[in-house]
Design a protein around this motif. Structure first.
Motif, PDB file in Angstrom:
ATOM      1  N   THR A 356      16.621  -5.474  -4.161  1.00 23.17           N
ATOM      2  CA  THR A 356      17.081  -6.680  -3.454  1.00 23.17           C
ATOM      3  C   THR A 356      17.072  -6.470  -1.947  1.00 23.17           C
ATOM      4  O   THR A 356      16.747  -7.397  -1.183  1.00 23.17           O
ATOM      5  N   GLU A 357      17.397  -5.277  -1.499  1.00 22.98           N
ATOM      6  CA  GLU A 357      17.280  -4.952  -0.072  1.00 22.98           C
ATOM      7  C   GLU A 357      15.850  -5.163   0.408  1.00 22.98           C
ATOM      8  O   GLU A 357      15.599  -5.721   1.488  1.00 22.98           O
ATOM      9  N   TYR A 358      14.881  -4.722  -0.399  1.00 24.72           N
ATOM     10  CA  TYR A 358      13.475  -4.861  -0.038  1.00 24.72           C
ATOM     11  C   TYR A 358      13.039  -6.329  -0.043  1.00 24.72           C
ATOM     12  O   TYR A 358      12.313  -6.775   0.850  1.00 24.72           O
ATOM     13  N   VAL A 359      13.455  -7.063  -1.070  1.00 21.91           N
ATOM     14  CA  VAL A 359      13.102  -8.484  -1.152  1.00 21.91           C
ATOM     15  C   VAL A 359      13.619  -9.221   0.078  1.00 21.91           C
ATOM     16  O   VAL A 359      12.891  -9.995   0.721  1.00 21.91           O
ATOM     17  N   LYS A 360      14.865  -9.005   0.401  1.00 20.25           N
ATOM     18  CA  LYS A 360      15.489  -9.664   1.551  1.00 20.25           C
ATOM     19  C   LYS A 360      14.739  -9.343   2.847  1.00 20.25           C
ATOM     20  O   LYS A 360      14.386 -10.250   3.618  1.00 20.25           O
ATOM     21  N   ALA A 361      14.464  -8.059   3.075  1.00 13.17           N
ATOM     22  CA  ALA A 361      13.795  -7.650   4.310  1.00 13.17           C
ATOM     23  C   ALA A 361      12.386  -8.233   4.402  1.00 13.17           C
ATOM     24  O   ALA A 361      11.961  -8.709   5.465  1.00 13.17           O
ATOM     25  N   ALA A 402      11.244   4.282  -4.216  1.00 11.64           N
ATOM     26  CA  ALA A 402      11.039   4.705  -2.834  1.00 11.64           C
ATOM     27  C   ALA A 402       9.905   3.900  -2.179  1.00 11.64           C
ATOM     28  O   ALA A 402       9.868   2.677  -2.284  1.00 11.64           O
ATOM     29  N   ALA A 403       8.977   4.602  -1.506  1.00  9.13           N
ATOM     30  CA  ALA A 403       7.901   3.910  -0.791  1.00  9.13           C
ATOM     31  C   ALA A 403       7.051   3.071  -1.724  1.00  9.13           C
ATOM     32  O   ALA A 403       6.551   2.004  -1.336  1.00  9.13           O
ATOM     33  N   GLY A 404       6.873   3.553  -2.972  1.00  7.29           N
ATOM     34  CA  GLY A 404       6.068   2.790  -3.924  1.00  7.29           C
ATOM     35  C   GLY A 404       6.689   1.455  -4.258  1.00  7.29           C
ATOM     36  O   GLY A 404       5.996   0.429  -4.333  1.00  7.29           O
ATOM     37  N   LEU A 405       8.014   1.416  -4.446  1.00  3.10           N
ATOM     38  CA  LEU A 405       8.682   0.155  -4.765  1.00  3.10           C
ATOM     39  C   LEU A 405       8.712  -0.765  -3.553  1.00  3.10           C
ATOM     40  O   LEU A 405       8.492  -1.967  -3.679  1.00  3.10           O
ATOM     41  N   PHE A 448      10.157  -2.415   8.785  1.00  3.21           N
ATOM     42  CA  PHE A 448      11.255  -2.233   7.835  1.00  3.21           C
ATOM     43  C   PHE A 448      12.052  -0.964   8.103  1.00  3.21           C
ATOM     44  O   PHE A 448      11.516   0.145   8.112  1.00  3.21           O
ATOM     45  N   ASN A 449      13.334  -1.145   8.308  1.00  2.00           N
ATOM     46  CA  ASN A 449      14.294  -0.027   8.393  1.00  2.00           C
ATOM     47  C   ASN A 449      13.820   1.058   9.353  1.00  2.00           C
ATOM     48  O   ASN A 449      13.885   2.261   9.036  1.00  2.00           O
ATOM     49  N   GLY A 450      13.348   0.615  10.525  1.00  2.00           N
ATOM     50  CA  GLY A 450      12.897   1.585  11.523  1.00  2.00           C
ATOM     51  C   GLY A 450      11.661   2.351  11.124  1.00  2.00           C
ATOM     52  O   GLY A 450      11.424   3.469  11.586  1.00  2.00           O
ATOM     53  N   GLY A 451      10.840   1.759  10.249  1.00  2.00           N
ATOM     54  CA  GLY A 451       9.619   2.423   9.799  1.00  2.00           C
ATOM     55  C   GLY A 451       9.862   3.474   8.739  1.00  2.00           C
ATOM     56  O   GLY A 451       9.099   4.443   8.625  1.00  2.00           O
ATOM     57  N   GLU A 452      10.876   3.267   7.898  1.00  2.00           N
ATOM     58  CA  GLU A 452      11.242   4.248   6.868  1.00  2.00           C
ATOM     59  C   GLU A 452      10.045   4.687   6.026  1.00  2.00           C
ATOM     60  O   GLU A 452       9.898   5.878   5.707  1.00  2.00           O
ATOM     61  N   TYR A 453       9.206   3.743   5.650  1.00  2.00           N
ATOM     62  CA  TYR A 453       8.078   4.071   4.772  1.00  2.00           C
ATOM     63  C   TYR A 453       6.729   3.904   5.475  1.00  2.00           C
ATOM     64  O   TYR A 453       5.681   3.935   4.817  1.00  2.00           O
TER      65      TYR A 453
END
Length: 652
Positions: A356-361, A402-405, A448-453
């Motif tokens: 859900t964090e990913y969907v929102k972002a 992680a990065a895959g999701l 996303f998230n400061g370039g986390e992935y």
């Protein structure tokens, strides 16, 4: 002029100091007449589609609204349903019949898609499978109740109208009763996943859908064989899904009766999620096996949904769903609801608990970059599907983490803009949704998230080895006309890289971004063609790009620039240096050169692509005042030069 300069360069070389070296000339495949042929477009603008890439003053497209009532039998995996469609003919043509898509027929033993699946591993099916699926069409009737004459051919059904459908607004209603068995692996787009707490049904391509009738091909009747995705008309959907009471059903649309299908506590948590920027657990992993996490006293529940201005609808159902959600903040001040539905096996270890964090972002990013997200919900479902998009709902692999999701979630939701809003023809032009989406995914992942992935695309010289292999088909091939192993390159990465190249190196971000957004705004909820895209970019950015469209999209041309020679004017380093560059392959590009002098200073020279409009080699002067020790073409390695070995000259 260039010939004269080349002669001067050769004469100067003969007088040059030993530190200036002539590189061996290479044979060029470049033909500037072909590369810059002005006649790229095969048709002129008209009243439907203008020469500037906009919909014309008489642009039209047909429309269809659907009402669907369906029941899921989770023991037999059967869906039984009735669909009523109201079709509007906005075309200037009288229609004697209507074509519908029957995608599930691909999974019958006689389906063309089934018959062309190779014995080797394929995403789209297993040639050795015993499964025999497809629709069982029980009745086809008009709104009057009269039986409709119809003919089924593979994944298409032709319904013959009792009287011609009038142009410019004529309407007809058709009701179809049908059923089918959900395939376990439906071409990696729909299917059934067994989990420890029950089956997850990911349901798509699940009802007869009207094919597009347009001003390009008339009826678009390409059969569904797996690789080519969808081309459908926009409309509104009212959908009732009846499922076992222990199931949770999610659909890409507004749930109209939450109090009837959720527990009181879950309704309360849903409302909390609608207001929360942090993920709210609606049904926790610990609650999945508890009977009171579902309404009691009934064997079945009917879920009622509505979705507006969409060209498809999909859903999922399972007793195994963990469910969580959060608020999506939209630029207008409105909000939408992000939901994630997944089994307990997918929870934990930086996996689906972050969905859900990913969907929102993702949705928030694209809403600000492109156009506001149009749907009330954005649902991510864990399934036995690598990744597949539908309006307001996507299916992603339950194994991803992680990065895959992040990557698959962001990619599938990027598809909301291409092709769910910009409704291009995916059956013919996969690159117009997959490639555009790959391009915007890079921007989203960087943010996303400061370039986390985020992992930069990397050395374009090295990428060129794969992107321009001589055995590749052109990007503008249909996905059915590509080797399956090449689809990832040709539909996704090569057009995505092409747009990055166009944005960063050829046009610049300011001009490209304005033109790209104009394309989206012009063709939102419409049906653009490749020419509509090309013309829009050219007209809004103010650049003739036929050489780029031709070489990168229409043909599989390679690119190779090389340094031929470096000589001093009058054999004197203080009087400047003459540098000759060859264009050795069929694709031209602008030139970027770094010139390093003896004192260690590096100077950059940029030359426009127009130097190749009537030349295969080009000599330019640089006002050096000291010896040149190195010349480097494409110093940042951003161009797809598959042969970088000839890009550098060094003094001996």
């Amino acid at each position: 002029m260039n010939k004269t300069l080349s002669c001067i360069g050769m004469a100067l070389f003969l007088l040059a100091a030993p530190s200036v070296m002539l590189l061996q000339a290479q044979e060029s495949k470049y033909d500037y007449k072909e590369a810059f042929d002005p006649f790229f477009y095969t048709t002129n603008g008209n009243e439907y589609r203008t020469a500037s890439g906009m919909p014309g003053p008489k642009y039209w497209q047909n429309a269809v609204d659907y009402k669907i009532s369906a029941r899921l039998n989770d023991q037999t995996n059967e869906i039984t349903a009735t669909v009523t469609l109201e079709y509007t003919n906005n075309s200037p043509d009288q229609l004697d019949f209507i074509w519908l898509q029957l995608d599930q027929n691909m999974f019958s033993k006689e389906g063309r898609g089934r018959l062309i699946v190779p014995l080797t591993k394929s995403r789209y099916g297993d040639a050795r499978s015993d499964f025999d699926g497809g629709y069982d069409i029980k009745s086809v009737k008009f709104g009057t109740g009269k039986e409709a004459e119809h003919l089924i051919t593979d994944t298409r059904m032709q319904v013959f109208l009792p009287e011609p459908l009038a142009p410019n607004g004529g309407k007809t209603t058709i009701t179809i009763d049908y059923s089918y068995i959900v395939p376990t692996h439906g071409a990696d787009r729909t299917g059934v996943l067994e989990t420890q707490n029950g089956k997850i049904f990911a349901i798509a391509q699940w009802f007869p859908r009207v094919a597009v009738y347009d001003d390009i091909l008339g009826w678009n009747v390409q059969p569904y064989t797996g690789p080519g995705e969808f081309y459908l008309e926009f409309g509104d959907y009212e959908v009732d899904i009846t499922a076992p009471a222990n199931h949770i059903v999610v659909l890409g649309g507004e749930l109209l009766n939450p109090n009837e299908v959720y527990t009181a506590e879950q309704v309360k948590r849903l409302e909390q999620a609608r207001k929360s920027d942090e993920t709210v657990m609606i049904r926790s992993p610990q609650e999945v096996t508890l009977p009171d996490s579902r309404p009691q006293g009934k064997k079945e529940l009917t879920w009622k949904f509505r979705l507006e201005k969409a060209h498809d609808v999909a859903w999922a159902s399972s007793p195994a769903f963990v469910l969580d959600g959060a608020k999506i903040d939209l630029p207008s001040g409105k909000s939408a609801l992000a939901l994630s539905a997944y089994p307990v096996e997918s929870h934990g270890g930086n996996a689906w608990e972050r969905s859900t964090e990913y969907v929102k972002a993702s949705v928030e990013f694209y809403s600000n970059l492109l156009m506001e997200y149009p749907y009330p919900v954005a649902v991510n479902v864990a399934a036995d599907i690598g990744g597949m998009e539908y309006p307001a709902i996507v299916f992603c692999s339950y194994k991803s983490k992680a990065a895959g999701l992040w990557g698959v979630t962001d990619h599938e939701f990027g598809h909301i803009w291409f092709p769910m809003i910009v409704g291009s023809n995916e059956r013919l032009h996969a690159w117009m949704d997959e490639g555009f989406n790959t391009f915007i995914n890079d921007l989203s992942t960087a943010a996303f998230n400061g370039g986390e992935y985020y992992r930069p695309m990397g050395d374009a010289n090295r990428l060129a080895q794969a992107l321009t292999r001589p055995d590749l088909e052109p990007v503008m091939s249909t996905p059915q006309n590509m080797q399956e192993r090449n689809i990832g390159i040709l539909a996704y990465f090569k057009p995505g890289f092409g747009l990055t190249l166009l944005r960063n190196e050829i046009l610049g971000p300011e001009r490209f971004d304005r033109a790209f957004k104009a394309y989206l705004e012009r063709w939102a909820y419409k049906h653009p063609t490749p020419d509509d895209f090309f013309r829009t970019i050219e007209n809004v950015a103010g650049e003739n790009l036929n050489w780029f469209w031709r070489g990168w999209f229409k043909y599989n041309w390679r690119f190779d620039q090389g340094i031929r020679n470096v000589v001093y004017a009058d054999n004197d380093p203080k009087k400047g240096v003459l540098i000759t560059i060859d264009n050795l392959e069929k694709l031209p590009m602008p030139v970027v050169v770094d010139i390093t002098t003896k004192s260690g200073e590096t100077h950059r020279v940029k030359l426009p692509v127009e130097i190749w409009e009537r030349n295969t080699s080009w000599t330019f002067s640089f006002p050096s005042t000291e010896e040149v020790v190195a010349v480097q073409l494409d110093p940042d390695r951003v161009y797809p030069d598959h042969n970088p070995d000839n890009n550098r000259w060094e003094a001996q």
